[in-house]
Design an enzyme around this catalytic site. Structure first.
Site, PDB file in Angstrom:
ATOM      1  N   SER A 140       9.082 -53.120  -8.384  1.00 24.44           N
ATOM      2  CA  SER A 140       9.200 -53.505  -6.960  1.00 24.44           C
ATOM      3  C   SER A 140       8.750 -54.955  -6.842  1.00 24.44           C
ATOM      4  O   SER A 140       7.554 -55.246  -6.999  1.00 24.44           O
ATOM      5  CB  SER A 140       8.299 -52.632  -6.085  1.00 24.44           C
ATOM      6  N   LYS A 168      13.658 -51.250  -0.750  1.00 21.24           N
ATOM      7  CA  LYS A 168      12.346 -50.788  -1.241  1.00 21.24           C
ATOM      8  C   LYS A 168      11.216 -51.343  -0.361  1.00 21.24           C
ATOM      9  O   LYS A 168      10.238 -50.640  -0.069  1.00 21.24           O
ATOM     10  CB  LYS A 168      12.157 -51.224  -2.695  1.00 21.24           C
TER      11      LYS A 168
HETATM   12  P1  NAD Z   1       1.212 -49.842 -14.017  1.00 16.01           P
HETATM   13  O1  NAD Z   1       0.245 -50.942 -13.779  1.00 16.01           O
HETATM   14  O2  NAD Z   1       0.709 -48.459 -14.266  1.00 16.01           O
HETATM   15  O3  NAD Z   1       2.159 -50.217 -15.269  1.00 16.01           O
HETATM   16  C1  NAD Z   1       2.683 -51.494 -15.473  1.00 16.01           C
HETATM   17  C2  NAD Z   1       2.985 -51.652 -16.956  1.00 16.01           C
HETATM   18  O4  NAD Z   1       3.577 -52.956 -17.144  1.00 16.01           O
HETATM   19  C3  NAD Z   1       1.728 -51.619 -17.851  1.00 16.01           C
HETATM   20  O5  NAD Z   1       1.866 -50.589 -18.805  1.00 16.01           O
HETATM   21  C4  NAD Z   1       1.705 -52.996 -18.516  1.00 16.01           C
HETATM   22  O6  NAD Z   1       1.372 -52.950 -19.890  1.00 16.01           O
HETATM   23  C5  NAD Z   1       3.156 -53.435 -18.391  1.00 16.01           C
HETATM   24  N1  NAD Z   1       3.264 -54.887 -18.466  1.00 16.01           N
HETATM   25  C6  NAD Z   1       2.750 -55.816 -17.630  1.00 16.01           C
HETATM   26  N2  NAD Z   1       3.009 -57.064 -18.097  1.00 16.01           N
HETATM   27  C7  NAD Z   1       3.698 -56.891 -19.248  1.00 16.01           C
HETATM   28  C8  NAD Z   1       4.218 -57.797 -20.227  1.00 16.01           C
HETATM   29  N3  NAD Z   1       4.091 -59.115 -20.096  1.00 16.01           N
HETATM   30  N4  NAD Z   1       4.866 -57.268 -21.294  1.00 16.01           N
HETATM   31  C9  NAD Z   1       4.991 -55.925 -21.439  1.00 16.01           C
HETATM   32  N5  NAD Z   1       4.512 -55.017 -20.565  1.00 16.01           N
HETATM   33  C10 NAD Z   1       3.860 -55.514 -19.491  1.00 16.01           C
HETATM   34  O7  NAD Z   1       2.211 -49.862 -12.765  1.00 16.01           O
HETATM   35  P2  NAD Z   1       3.133 -48.676 -12.189  1.00 16.01           P
HETATM   36  O8  NAD Z   1       2.346 -47.886 -11.217  1.00 16.01           O
HETATM   37  O9  NAD Z   1       3.843 -48.006 -13.325  1.00 16.01           O
HETATM   38  O10 NAD Z   1       4.175 -49.549 -11.315  1.00 16.01           O
HETATM   39  C11 NAD Z   1       5.226 -50.289 -11.913  1.00 16.01           C
HETATM   40  C12 NAD Z   1       6.155 -50.775 -10.792  1.00 16.01           C
HETATM   41  O11 NAD Z   1       6.702 -49.644 -10.121  1.00 16.01           O
HETATM   42  C13 NAD Z   1       5.445 -51.634  -9.724  1.00 16.01           C
HETATM   43  O12 NAD Z   1       6.315 -52.651  -9.290  1.00 16.01           O
HETATM   44  C14 NAD Z   1       5.199 -50.631  -8.612  1.00 16.01           C
HETATM   45  O13 NAD Z   1       5.113 -51.256  -7.345  1.00 16.01           O
HETATM   46  C15 NAD Z   1       6.421 -49.730  -8.737  1.00 16.01           C
HETATM   47  N6  NAD Z   1       6.247 -48.362  -8.233  1.00 16.01           N
HETATM   48  C16 NAD Z   1       5.131 -47.633  -8.553  1.00 16.01           C
HETATM   49  C17 NAD Z   1       5.000 -46.336  -8.056  1.00 16.01           C
HETATM   50  C18 NAD Z   1       3.766 -45.503  -8.359  1.00 16.01           C
HETATM   51  O14 NAD Z   1       3.583 -44.468  -7.702  1.00 16.01           O
HETATM   52  N7  NAD Z   1       2.919 -45.881  -9.300  1.00 16.01           N
HETATM   53  C19 NAD Z   1       6.002 -45.782  -7.270  1.00 16.01           C
HETATM   54  C20 NAD Z   1       7.151 -46.513  -7.009  1.00 16.01           C
HETATM   55  C21 NAD Z   1       7.260 -47.817  -7.491  1.00 16.01           C
END
Ligand code: NAD
Length: 297
Positions: A100, A175
């Site tokens: 997002s 979104k």
């Molecule tokens: P999170 O922080 O759990 O996971 C993010 C992942 O990205 C981590 O594993 C990290 O290692 C990886 N990452 C970051 N920088 C990186 C890089 N340079 N190289 C490789 N990997 C890298 O976040 P999440 O909760 O999984 O959310 C991810 C996205 O999905 C966000 O944009 C969030 O807004 C969206 N989202 C989350 C949810 C939810 O309920 N958690 C729901 C809908 C949408």
């Protein structure tokens, strides 16, 4: 028999990316992944995927690259530069960014990728961690129809409602609207919870009956136990919702749309974060209402 499905690279194996990539593996896809935490790479390998040592290694043979990282700066960091996706993926590959982020970042990425012969879709999701695990996400897509058609069977392994909303960036705009609705809904539920408890009503009974009427919502269904048990383990972190409220208030200002209630809830999310609760689930908006109502939490 050889596997004729497109080869997938997955970058970003967090709360969402891990279960989503595992659903692709269950659907028969070969998934090679890269993320920053070793335990998440081990989890991918244990699920039948392949752990890569870098973005370049993960994407080099992929037909489709899927990214799921926190915010716009992370998408830019993994996409651009000599070690990024655009430099290392095959020409003709399809990049589906499911993070997002701001609509403008998606538009810019699509433009930069076109010069490298890489097609892009923005495809953010709604449904939370539970929706990711159960493969019932709503997926809002921006980009070209032909690329959407290519992506559709893959996205069907991750979600249930999959809609092309318009050109590049449109998925992100939808979104942003989603995050506005969810935050305001959680805030209203949190205010109701504090009101009901202070009134001495049986909270469980109240939430059950409310959820059967017009006040019912997916938010109430999914977050009821968080409220009842004061369980704020994420889920969806306040930090991420703070980012999303910034995206929606900024995008709305750009098009001249007023979001008076959204702006107030954005401030409440920011305040909760400033008080050290950024790592908690967004249902922790309840704590903000409790503090405003005199509780020491
Ligand atoms: P999170 O922080 O759990 O996971 C993010 C992942 O990205 C981590 O594993 C990290 O290692 C990886 N990452 C970051 N920088 C990186 C890089 N340079 N190289 C490789 N990997 C890298 O976040 P999440 O909760 O999984 O959310 C991810 C996205 O999905 C966000 O944009 C969030 O807004 C969206 N989202 C989350 C949810 C939810 O309920 N958690 C729901 C809908 C949408």
């Amino acid at each position: 028999m050889s596997n004729t499905l497109p080869k997938i690279a997955w970058i970003g194996l967090g709360i969402m990316g891990s279960p989503m990539s595992e659903n692709l593996i269950k659907a028969g896809y070969q998934v090679t992944g890269f993320t920053l935490e070793q335990d998440k790479l081990d989890r991918l390998a244990a699920a039948g995927g392949t752990a890569a040592a870098s973005i370049a290694e993960a994407v080099k043979d992929a037909d489709v690259v899927i990214t799921m990282v926190p915010a716009s700066p992370h998408v830019e960091a993994i996409s651009y530069g000599p070690d990024g996706i655009l430099e290392n993926a095959k020409s003709g590959a399809l990049l589906i960014d499911m993070s997002s982020i701001t609509p403008q970042t998606s538009v810019d990425l699509a433009k930069a990728a076109k010069d490298k012969g890489i097609r892009v879709l923005d495809a953010p999701v709604s449904g939370g961690e539970a929706g990711a695990i159960e493969a019932v996400l709503s997926i809002m897509v921006g980009g070209e129809q032909a690329d959407f058609d290519t992506a559709k069977p893959i996205l069907e392994a991750l979600g249930k409602t999959i809609v092309l909303c318009g050109p590049h960036g449109s998925g992100q705009t939808v979104k942003a609207a989603n995050q506005l609705i969810v935050a305001v809904n959680i805030q209203a539920c949190a205010e109701a919870v504090v009101f009901l408890e202070k009134s001495g009503v049986d909270l469980q009974a109240a939430l059950d009956v409310l959820n059967g009427g017009l006040a019912g919502s997916t938010v109430l269904t999914r977050k009821k136990d968080n409220f009842l048990n004061r369980d704020f383990k994420p889920g969806f972190r306040i930090d991420l919702h703070h980012k999303d409220m910034g995206i929606v208030t900024d995008a709305a200002r750009n098009v001249g749309a007023a979001l008076p209630v959204g702006a107030v809830v954005a401030q409440l999310v920011a305040s909760l974060r400033a008080q050290g609760d950024g790592g908690l689930d967004h249902s922790a908006l309840l704590r903000a209402v409790e503090r405003l109502s005199g509780a020491q939490v």
